[in-house]
Scaffold this active site. Structure first.
Site, PDB file in Angstrom:
ATOM      1  N   SER A 139       0.851  -1.190   0.000  1.00 42.38           N
ATOM      2  CA  SER A 139       0.000   0.000   0.000  1.00 42.38           C
ATOM      3  C   SER A 139       0.881   1.232   0.000  1.00 42.38           C
ATOM      4  O   SER A 139       2.013   1.206   0.497  1.00 42.38           O
ATOM      5  CB  SER A 139      -0.896   0.018   1.247  1.00 42.38           C
ATOM      6  OG  SER A 139      -1.557   1.265   1.376  1.00 42.38           O
TER       7      SER A 139
ATOM      8  N   TYR B 199      -2.400  -0.082  10.239  1.00 41.64           N
ATOM      9  CA  TYR B 199      -2.523  -0.579   8.866  1.00 41.64           C
ATOM     10  C   TYR B 199      -1.256  -0.247   8.075  1.00 41.64           C
ATOM     11  O   TYR B 199      -0.707  -1.106   7.381  1.00 41.64           O
ATOM     12  CB  TYR B 199      -3.745   0.040   8.188  1.00 41.64           C
ATOM     13  CG  TYR B 199      -3.872  -0.339   6.725  1.00 41.64           C
ATOM     14  CD1 TYR B 199      -4.284  -1.615   6.354  1.00 41.64           C
ATOM     15  CD2 TYR B 199      -3.574   0.575   5.721  1.00 41.64           C
ATOM     16  CE1 TYR B 199      -4.403  -1.970   5.015  1.00 41.64           C
ATOM     17  CE2 TYR B 199      -3.692   0.230   4.380  1.00 41.64           C
ATOM     18  CZ  TYR B 199      -4.101  -1.044   4.029  1.00 41.64           C
ATOM     19  OH  TYR B 199      -4.203  -1.388   2.704  1.00 41.64           O
TER      20      TYR B 199
ATOM     21  N   LYS C  52       1.520  -2.868   6.204  1.00 44.32           N
ATOM     22  CA  LYS C  52       1.904  -2.805   4.801  1.00 44.32           C
ATOM     23  C   LYS C  52       3.387  -2.478   4.634  1.00 44.32           C
ATOM     24  O   LYS C  52       4.030  -2.900   3.662  1.00 44.32           O
ATOM     25  CB  LYS C  52       1.027  -1.790   4.059  1.00 44.32           C
ATOM     26  CG  LYS C  52      -0.429  -2.238   3.959  1.00 44.32           C
ATOM     27  CD  LYS C  52      -0.547  -3.609   3.277  1.00 44.32           C
ATOM     28  CE  LYS C  52      -1.977  -4.036   3.072  1.00 44.32           C
ATOM     29  NZ  LYS C  52      -2.090  -5.325   2.358  1.00 44.32           N
TER      30      LYS C  52
END
Length: 297
Positions: A187, A202, A206
């Site tokens: 990401s 998050y 990633k």
């Protein structure tokens, strides 16, 4: 290094005996690598012809978009490894590609479940050439509001799940003597914060995935296995459709610059196809940002 731990070298003019010569020869032997270089008959077309590809989380969203583009580029078979039953969008793609798009139930947070799914692919199709470790989840909220169960859920799926998929695929590639390709979905939040919807955990998951791709690429090059990642920006899925409906969306886009829209999941597919194909035989250990607006932040 401290001078105290540096040992002086002893120089000897004596001729080496046979055992010493053998040791020197063994030390300087080149390691054995399985090269990914195509043979002389390769036509250099970017294609997935004859390739069997597994994509985790391909029943919808980004995974389904990747599957669509893989099938459009002549993949022999594409398997969706997903925890949830296929929906209408999956069925439409499967109907348009009879016997080429299949679903296998798989919980990527379980190493046993992943291994079982890959064994089933090989039993049904005779081989596996590519693994896209795509399944993941996000949760956007202030960092101070995350509790441990929420953190564990994110890391179990996004990091441990990706690792289990890559590891199981690599073992199967080595067992079958296949020069396979592994592609992680990372990401743009692995590079920089998502200002529109912050999520420190998050982004951390990633970042771990992107680094893992670099390290595994180094470890597995000798087996002819390539490992890379893709870092999407904002993509229109069931989880993100609300973003462009926010009242300040247009203002944010003017501030950020770049492409003022979300991506169709299929717009990511070309990068995955390239990395899965033999046209990328000398491409390993990299991340490709396919980020539109996010890349301009």
């Amino acid at each position: 290094m401290s001078p105290a731990v540096i040992e002086p070298q002893v120089v000897s003019n004596a001729a080496p005996d046979a055992s010493t010569s053998a040791q020197v020869q063994q030390t300087h032997e080149n390691p054995v690598y399985l090269t990914t270089e195509p043979d002389s008959s390769f036509d250099w077309k970017i294609t997935l012809k004859n390739k069997v590809v597994a994509i985790t989380g391909a029943n919808r969203g980004i995974g389904l978009g990747i599957a669509t583009v893989c099938l459009a580029n002549d993949a022999a078979e594409v398997y969706s490894l997903d925890l949830f039953e296929p929906g209408e969008d999956f069925q439409k793609l499967a109907t348009a590609n009879p016997k080429r798009f299949r679903y296998l139930h798989c919980d990527v947070t379980s190493e046993e479940s992943v291994t079982k799914a890959i064994d089933q692919i090989v039993a049904q199709s005779g081989r596996i050439d590519g693994m896209v470790a795509n399944a993941g989840m996000t949760k956007h909220q202030p960092a101070l509001n995350f509790d441990r169960p929420q953190l564990e859920q994110l890391f179990n799926l996004n990091v441990f799940g990706a690792y289990f998929c890559a590891n199981a695929a690599a073992k199967k590639f080595i067992e079958l003597g296949i020069k396979g390709s592994i592609v992680f979905t990372a990401s743009m939040t692995s590079y920089r914060p998502n200002r529109a919807a912050p999520s420190a955990p998050y982004g951390g998951t990633k970042g771990a995935v992107r680094n893992m791709a670099h390290t595994l690429a180094m470890e597995w090059a000798k087996h002819g296995i390539r490992v890379n990642s893709i870092s999407p920006g904002f993509v229109r899925t069931q989880m993100t459709y609300y973003v462009e409906k926010a009242p300040d969306w247009n203002l944010k886009m003017q501030y950020y610059g770049g492409m003022p829209r979300l991506a169709d999941p299929r717009e990511l597919g070309g990068a995955y196809v390239y990395l899965l194909s033999e046209g990328a035989s000398y491409t390993t250990g990299i991340d490709i940002p396919v980020a539109g607006i996010v890349g301009a932040w």
